[in-house]
Design a protein around this motif. Sequence first.
Motif, PDB file in Angstrom:
ATOM      1  N   GLU A  11      46.469  48.687  47.487  1.00 11.77           N
ATOM      2  CA  GLU A  11      46.137  49.546  48.543  1.00 11.77           C
ATOM      3  C   GLU A  11      46.406  51.015  47.991  1.00 11.77           C
ATOM      4  N   ALA A  12      45.731  52.070  48.161  1.00 11.89           N
ATOM      5  CA  ALA A  12      46.058  53.505  47.941  1.00 11.89           C
ATOM      6  C   ALA A  12      45.551  54.527  49.056  1.00 11.89           C
ATOM      7  N   SER A  13      46.361  55.460  49.408  1.00  8.65           N
ATOM      8  CA  SER A  13      45.935  56.091  50.416  1.00  8.65           C
ATOM      9  C   SER A  13      44.687  57.293  49.983  1.00  8.65           C
ATOM     10  N   LEU A  14      43.809  57.341  50.709  1.00  7.99           N
ATOM     11  CA  LEU A  14      42.651  58.401  50.395  1.00  7.99           C
ATOM     12  C   LEU A  14      42.918  59.584  50.658  1.00  7.99           C
ATOM     13  N   PRO A  15      42.429  60.601  50.091  1.00  6.52           N
ATOM     14  CA  PRO A  15      42.585  62.112  50.334  1.00  6.52           C
ATOM     15  C   PRO A  15      41.718  62.537  51.351  1.00  6.52           C
ATOM     16  N   LYS A  16      42.338  63.529  52.221  1.00 11.27           N
ATOM     17  CA  LYS A  16      41.570  63.983  53.339  1.00 11.27           C
ATOM     18  C   LYS A  16      39.987  64.257  52.848  1.00 11.27           C
ATOM     19  N   GLY A  17      39.093  64.205  53.695  1.00 13.11           N
ATOM     20  CA  GLY A  17      37.875  64.757  53.347  1.00 13.11           C
ATOM     21  C   GLY A  17      37.132  63.698  52.542  1.00 13.11           C
ATOM     22  N   TYR A  18      37.495  62.644  52.380  1.00 16.98           N
ATOM     23  CA  TYR A  18      36.670  61.342  51.711  1.00 16.98           C
ATOM     24  C   TYR A  18      35.292  61.322  52.338  1.00 16.98           C
ATOM     25  N   ASP A  19      34.256  61.196  51.539  1.00 15.96           N
ATOM     26  CA  ASP A  19      32.953  61.435  52.123  1.00 15.96           C
ATOM     27  C   ASP A  19      32.059  60.176  51.764  1.00 15.96           C
ATOM     28  N   GLY A  20      32.741  58.877  51.815  1.00 15.36           N
ATOM     29  CA  GLY A  20      32.049  57.817  51.743  1.00 15.36           C
ATOM     30  C   GLY A  20      31.608  57.488  50.181  1.00 15.36           C
ATOM     31  N   GLU A  21      32.448  58.030  49.151  1.00 15.42           N
ATOM     32  CA  GLU A  21      31.818  57.584  47.882  1.00 15.42           C
ATOM     33  C   GLU A  21      31.724  56.127  47.622  1.00 15.42           C
ATOM     34  N   VAL A  22      30.680  55.645  46.815  1.00 16.44           N
ATOM     35  CA  VAL A  22      30.717  54.234  46.462  1.00 16.44           C
ATOM     36  C   VAL A  22      31.895  54.120  45.345  1.00 16.44           C
ATOM     37  N   TYR A  23      32.358  52.742  45.295  1.00 11.19           N
ATOM     38  CA  TYR A  23      33.600  52.815  44.272  1.00 11.19           C
ATOM     39  C   TYR A  23      33.512  51.429  43.521  1.00 11.19           C
ATOM     40  N   ARG A  24      34.217  51.323  42.158  1.00  9.15           N
ATOM     41  CA  ARG A  24      33.943  50.109  41.653  1.00  9.15           C
ATOM     42  C   ARG A  24      35.674  49.739  41.420  1.00  9.15           C
ATOM     43  N   VAL A  25      35.707  48.493  41.316  1.00  9.23           N
ATOM     44  CA  VAL A  25      36.891  47.731  41.001  1.00  9.23           C
ATOM     45  C   VAL A  25      37.076  47.222  39.898  1.00  9.23           C
ATOM     46  N   ILE A  26      37.963  47.805  38.803  1.00 11.98           N
ATOM     47  CA  ILE A  26      38.379  47.466  37.571  1.00 11.98           C
ATOM     48  C   ILE A  26      39.668  46.741  37.317  1.00 11.98           C
ATOM     49  N   THR A  27      39.621  45.677  37.222  1.00 14.61           N
ATOM     50  CA  THR A  27      40.897  44.522  37.069  1.00 14.61           C
ATOM     51  C   THR A  27      41.360  45.047  35.573  1.00 14.61           C
ATOM     52  N   GLN A  28      42.757  45.403  35.576  1.00 14.87           N
ATOM     53  CA  GLN A  28      43.225  45.805  34.525  1.00 14.87           C
ATOM     54  C   GLN A  28      43.588  44.849  33.534  1.00 14.87           C
ATOM     55  N   GLY A  29      43.163  44.751  32.440  1.00 20.53           N
ATOM     56  CA  GLY A  29      43.460  43.533  31.335  1.00 20.53           C
ATOM     57  C   GLY A  29      42.300  42.767  31.412  1.00 20.53           C
ATOM     58  N   SER A  30      41.178  43.225  32.200  1.00 21.36           N
ATOM     59  CA  SER A  30      39.891  42.247  32.190  1.00 21.36           C
ATOM     60  C   SER A  30      38.864  42.458  30.999  1.00 21.36           C
ATOM     61  N   GLN A  31      38.370  41.598  30.457  1.00 23.56           N
ATOM     62  CA  GLN A  31      37.364  41.806  29.471  1.00 23.56           C
ATOM     63  C   GLN A  31      36.196  42.884  30.001  1.00 23.56           C
ATOM     64  N   ASP A  32      35.957  42.695  31.253  1.00 18.97           N
ATOM     65  CA  ASP A  32      35.039  43.496  32.026  1.00 18.97           C
ATOM     66  C   ASP A  32      35.278  44.787  32.218  1.00 18.97           C
ATOM     67  N   LYS A  33      35.027  45.606  31.305  1.00 18.87           N
ATOM     68  CA  LYS A  33      35.368  47.132  31.398  1.00 18.87           C
ATOM     69  C   LYS A  33      34.806  47.854  32.632  1.00 18.87           C
ATOM     70  N   LYS A  34      33.412  47.370  32.893  1.00 16.83           N
ATOM     71  CA  LYS A  34      32.762  48.106  33.805  1.00 16.83           C
ATOM     72  C   LYS A  34      33.146  47.822  35.202  1.00 16.83           C
ATOM     73  N   GLY A  35      33.871  46.755  35.276  1.00 19.27           N
ATOM     74  CA  GLY A  35      34.359  46.202  36.882  1.00 19.27           C
ATOM     75  C   GLY A  35      33.167  45.848  37.809  1.00 19.27           C
ATOM     76  N   ASN A  36      33.443  45.854  39.237  1.00 17.51           N
ATOM     77  CA  ASN A  36      32.581  45.707  40.340  1.00 17.51           C
ATOM     78  C   ASN A  36      32.626  46.485  41.367  1.00 17.51           C
ATOM     79  N   ILE A  37      31.213  46.589  41.945  1.00 17.92           N
ATOM     80  CA  ILE A  37      31.300  47.637  43.213  1.00 17.92           C
ATOM     81  C   ILE A  37      31.836  46.443  44.072  1.00 17.92           C
TER      82      ILE A  37
END
Length: 727
Positions: A62-88
């Motif tokens: 987890e991580a705290s979100l900054p104030k004013g977060y506007d609902g941007e879509v984000y990807r999750v990248i697992t460190q050390g994974s061969q998938d550098k793009k990650g997944n939404i």
Amino acid sequence: MQLAQQFEQVLCSQPFSQLGIITNSNESKLRVWRPNAQGITIQWENSALEDLTLSSKDGLFEASLPKGYDGEVYRVITQGSQDKKGNIDPYQFKEQAYHAVHYIDSAPENLYKQAGAQLISLTTGSGNEISGVRFCVFAPNASTVSLIGDFNQWDGRMHPMEKTSMGYWVLFVPELTEGERYKYHIKDAHGHDLPHKADPLGFSAEQYPSHASKIFNHDTYEWNDRVWMEQRGKNKYQSPMSIYEVHLGSWKRPDDASGARYLTYRELAEDLVAYVSDMGYTHVELLPISEFPFDGSWGYQPVGMFAPTSRFGNPDDFKYFVDKCHQAGIGVIIDWVPAHFPEDGHGLARFDGSCVYEYEDPRKGWHPDWNSCIYDFGKDTVRQFLVANALFWLDKFHVDGLRVDAVASMLYLDYSRNDGEWIPNVDGGNENYEAISLLKWMNEEVYKHYPDAMTIAEESTSFPKVSRPVFDGGLGFGFKWNMGWMHDSLHYIAKDPAYRNYHHGDITFSMVYAFDENFVLPISHDEVVHGKGSMLHKMPGDEWQQAANLRCYAGFMYGHPGKKLNFMGNELAQAREWNHDSSLDWHLLDYDKHKGVQTLNKALNHLYTSTPALYEQDHNPAGFAWLDHGNADQSVVSFVRTSKDAKQKVYVVSNFTPVPRKHFRIGVDEACSLSLALNTDASEFWGSNYEVVSEVDTQNTPWNDRPYSVEVTLPPLSTVFYITNLD
């Protein structure tokens, strides 16, 4: 730690409350669940990167979100994974996941349009489009449901689904595409693992051993059957209907594999369609093609009700088969099995650890004949599931009709049960009111949405008004199989001709009730299996008499009121019983006897479809009249069929003995000439070619209570058709 342990055990039913963007009065957090990951990086839609903090060794970041977060879509990248793009991350799309359940119960067809695995697209706040799959499955008593598949290494910890108030579990997974395999990992109410379940609404499925569901897009196939679909609404009751019943797996096996594989849907679209068209059949009826695990069930123990079996190809391949049938002017009827389903672990039985689809009490929920589960016809969700499935095949696959299997077993609570083994209804009787209500609703929905389609009941009792409209107190089917005619006529024709005079009522009794229902005359697969013998070997006598009896009987069937159905192989005079594991005995056509019977069936179809008197009034008493039904001494029956405009009449006479009848007189209604239209004893049919009268004029000799008559010759063991067209 407690939260992480919950996810580790996949016991959380509300993952959206703990994953994704979590907002409270003080702060907003982003929380990601990745078991066994060493580190997580978040890539925001604006390309900014941010590492999350591991809050638990079990994989909760987890991580705290900054104030004013506007609902941007984000990807999750697992460190050390061969998938550098990650997944939404799917847990940022709660509203999209919930969208399915907003509309499911408003109309039966919405079930297959909203539930299951639906390919959808959505637009992000920055205007970018995200495609993916929305999953929705009904498991009201499960403690948790997780999506598993190749995309998460079949790990039930990775994609826990959200439970809604309606008992559906939902999740939208971005970037999944057509062809991906998936199942559901379900734990029952007590947290116990169940066998991995295939999707009840899955549109495509794999065979053993995986039995996995596959994501499929139904919107890409381009149909070419517009002409057929526009004209199929013609009055079916006044149109010819000669049905060729087919088991796709054993009609013909490919030569290139010595029968080791099946013909595909696309191969059948060429070979079977060409054969059916040449033979003059108007429809094919397919033994169940809904996905089923066991070949030996012939499809009558279905598991994937919304998926055509992948034995022969994918769903678009089956559409291609139907399309080709329609382009050739052939209708497609499929056997539909709403009465019961098997206990296979990946299927519907105890789907979430409880009886979601079946009656819980085995006195209602277990079928002793087929060792299978009986649907709970009283549950709204089960009723919608079945009605939606009926509509699904008409919608997505353009099929022209549903032949509903084992209707009698649905109608009666004591079907195949002894005293004490069944539960009476609220009035103390044996009728299953819930099943009756379901069948009525199914028929109403089918004819409301697809008035040009048809439903056909396999119903073996005298239940009233099976093929009468619901508003008239009926079950609402379009047609009903005439099991009484089938049983009585086969009992008669199996007798030695020397004794048929003692059983004459068996061949004539069907006309007592012939117009009570809209009947189809069936000689189905059930009559040539399980020691009953082939149609040819049901017939008495030596080799010639067996074939002659079969031809005579076929002629009688085509003259008798009612639409026609014959199982594949009957037209070949196949000697052995049907075997679902091998092809029909096509080599028999090298022999004149079998070629002759096939030629007769072709001739009967073409006579039938080109002669309005033989089909226009199949369900109207005005279209039939006995000439003589009481001639038991000679074992001869004679009758006349009349067209709707009364301008065409066909006189049908069947001689069920090997004794020729010269100077046989039959009554005729008008002064006219009669022409021989077909004689089942002709040499081209491997008959004796006994000399018959081709043209005959009426005489002023009253006969059979008619003012005129003619004299004809009846060959041995034959049916003759004489036709007259009146000005």
